[in-house]
Design a protein around this motif. Sequence first.
Motif, PDB file in Angstrom:
ATOM      1  N   ARG A  27       0.752  -1.345   0.266  1.00 28.37           N
ATOM      2  CA  ARG A  27       0.192   0.057   0.638  1.00 28.37           C
ATOM      3  C   ARG A  27       0.424   1.420   0.804  1.00 28.37           C
ATOM      4  NH1 ARG A  27      -1.651   3.224   2.891  1.00 28.37           N
ATOM      5  NH2 ARG A  27      -0.652   2.667   5.264  1.00 28.37           N
ATOM      6  N   ILE A  28       1.651   1.443   0.864  1.00 23.71           N
ATOM      7  CA  ILE A  28       2.949   2.234   0.732  1.00 23.71           C
ATOM      8  C   ILE A  28       3.839   2.512  -0.529  1.00 23.71           C
ATOM      9  CG2 ILE A  28       5.041   3.143   2.168  1.00 23.71           C
ATOM     10  CD1 ILE A  28       4.005   1.937   4.209  1.00 23.71           C
ATOM     11  N   ALA A  29       3.777   1.181  -1.104  1.00 28.61           N
ATOM     12  CA  ALA A  29       4.569   1.672  -2.425  1.00 28.61           C
ATOM     13  C   ALA A  29       3.749   1.867  -3.435  1.00 28.61           C
ATOM     14  CB  ALA A  29       5.076   0.884  -2.527  1.00 28.61           C
ATOM     15  N   ALA A  30       2.569   1.674  -3.997  1.00 28.60           N
ATOM     16  CA  ALA A  30       1.490   2.476  -4.523  1.00 28.60           C
ATOM     17  C   ALA A  30       1.376   3.656  -4.228  1.00 28.60           C
ATOM     18  CB  ALA A  30       0.004   1.041  -4.567  1.00 28.60           C
ATOM     19  N   GLU A  31       1.030   3.634  -3.255  1.00 29.10           N
ATOM     20  CA  GLU A  31       1.341   5.849  -3.004  1.00 29.10           C
ATOM     21  C   GLU A  31       2.272   6.423  -2.818  1.00 29.10           C
ATOM     22  OE1 GLU A  31       0.055   5.358   1.400  1.00 29.10           O
ATOM     23  OE2 GLU A  31      -2.588   4.884   1.694  1.00 29.10           O
ATOM     24  N   ALA A  32       3.584   5.911  -2.789  1.00 26.45           N
ATOM     25  CA  ALA A  32       4.177   6.532  -2.746  1.00 26.45           C
ATOM     26  C   ALA A  32       4.585   7.287  -4.203  1.00 26.45           C
ATOM     27  CB  ALA A  32       5.646   5.769  -2.515  1.00 26.45           C
ATOM     28  N   GLU A  33       4.306   5.651  -4.862  1.00 28.86           N
ATOM     29  CA  GLU A  33       3.916   5.573  -6.976  1.00 28.86           C
ATOM     30  C   GLU A  33       2.959   6.464  -7.156  1.00 28.86           C
ATOM     31  OE1 GLU A  33       3.468   2.694 -10.536  1.00 28.86           O
ATOM     32  OE2 GLU A  33       3.703   2.002  -8.589  1.00 28.86           O
ATOM     33  N   GLN A  34       2.107   6.693  -6.685  1.00 25.55           N
ATOM     34  CA  GLN A  34       1.086   7.573  -7.433  1.00 25.55           C
ATOM     35  C   GLN A  34       1.353   9.065  -6.657  1.00 25.55           C
ATOM     36  OE1 GLN A  34      -2.340   6.335  -5.205  1.00 25.55           O
ATOM     37  NE2 GLN A  34      -2.942   4.676  -6.622  1.00 25.55           N
ATOM     38  N   GLU A  35       2.103   8.804  -5.215  1.00 22.40           N
ATOM     39  CA  GLU A  35       2.437  10.503  -5.270  1.00 22.40           C
ATOM     40  C   GLU A  35       3.658  11.089  -6.585  1.00 22.40           C
ATOM     41  OE1 GLU A  35       3.427  13.900  -3.364  1.00 22.40           O
ATOM     42  OE2 GLU A  35       1.305  12.588  -3.549  1.00 22.40           O
ATOM     43  N   SER A  36       4.160  10.293  -6.452  1.00 23.91           N
ATOM     44  CA  SER A  36       5.559  10.788  -7.714  1.00 23.91           C
ATOM     45  C   SER A  36       4.750  10.806  -9.236  1.00 23.91           C
ATOM     46  CB  SER A  36       6.765   9.302  -8.173  1.00 23.91           C
ATOM     47  OG  SER A  36       7.149   9.597  -8.772  1.00 23.91           O
ATOM     48  N   LYS A  37       3.881   9.962  -9.576  1.00 20.94           N
ATOM     49  CA  LYS A  37       3.080  10.601 -10.902  1.00 20.94           C
ATOM     50  C   LYS A  37       2.461  11.506 -10.880  1.00 20.94           C
ATOM     51  CE  LYS A  37       2.502   5.188 -12.341  1.00 20.94           C
ATOM     52  NZ  LYS A  37       1.184   4.924 -12.471  1.00 20.94           N
ATOM     53  N   ARG A  38       1.705  12.181  -9.254  1.00 20.90           N
ATOM     54  CA  ARG A  38       1.383  13.534  -9.722  1.00 20.90           C
ATOM     55  C   ARG A  38       2.347  14.726  -9.232  1.00 20.90           C
ATOM     56  NH1 ARG A  38       0.393  16.820  -5.662  1.00 20.90           N
ATOM     57  NH2 ARG A  38       1.571  15.722  -4.160  1.00 20.90           N
ATOM     58  N   GLN A  39       3.412  14.253  -8.901  1.00 24.45           N
ATOM     59  CA  GLN A  39       4.337  15.387  -8.580  1.00 24.45           C
ATOM     60  C   GLN A  39       5.251  15.090 -10.264  1.00 24.45           C
ATOM     61  OE1 GLN A  39       7.438  14.473  -5.466  1.00 24.45           O
ATOM     62  NE2 GLN A  39       5.910  15.155  -3.921  1.00 24.45           N
TER      63      GLN A  39
END
Length: 245
Positions: A27-39
Amino acid sequence: GALQVDEFVTLDKFRNQLEALAREEKRIAAEAEQESKRQEQEALLAEAKLEFLNEKEPTTSDKVISVLPYLFPLMDGLQYGRFLLGAEDGSNPFIVILALLYTLYRSIPFSGFVAFFALNILSNNPSLNRLIRFNMSQAIFLDIALFFPSLFVGLSGMILGAAGGPISNVASEIFSDVTFGTLLLTLLYCAVSSLFGREPDNIPLISDAVKSRMPTIDMFNDEGMFMPREYKEKEEDEDDKSGKR
């Protein structure tokens, strides 16, 4: 040596804890990936906004071109330099160049109106570097400001004439010299600052008025569409009114 029932329970709890930790890590890895894409998307959008507004570092040609709009207030301000320039002989190359430019400027019908509307239209063209657009707008404001010394002289002449004492030639000459000298210093500041790639934005009142009409990044909506300040303010007012309802 055989495992007891309570030990099996402990193993199940341990296995469940491991699975929970694994799920949490995913879950943390998925959120980090989403945050990276958003940034990354925000960075691309910000870059696109800057590209649209052309607020990049001005090139050498941009710096030189950005100085040219100040010829507009200079030509219209030469009327105040008639005493200073008239005292010079024809050997001064600066005076000769000014005379040629002024002759060419006045040879164009309605040259003042043409220059005004041309600069006004081009200053709203985002394909031009911001420094060029800023100087176009500031040149317009400086030219408008030249109207006020003429207005002051006209009103003073009317008042003094009604009082029976017209403006003396000495006072008129001093006023014209001061006005023209102030204009030259202002244009010199603008030219030097622009050639160094910096916006000449320290002229009292005028520079603030110019900056207020320059397009900025905050004029883009959440979808990345450009909205002029007046439309965005209108939209925000409508949102506030609908929110109050």
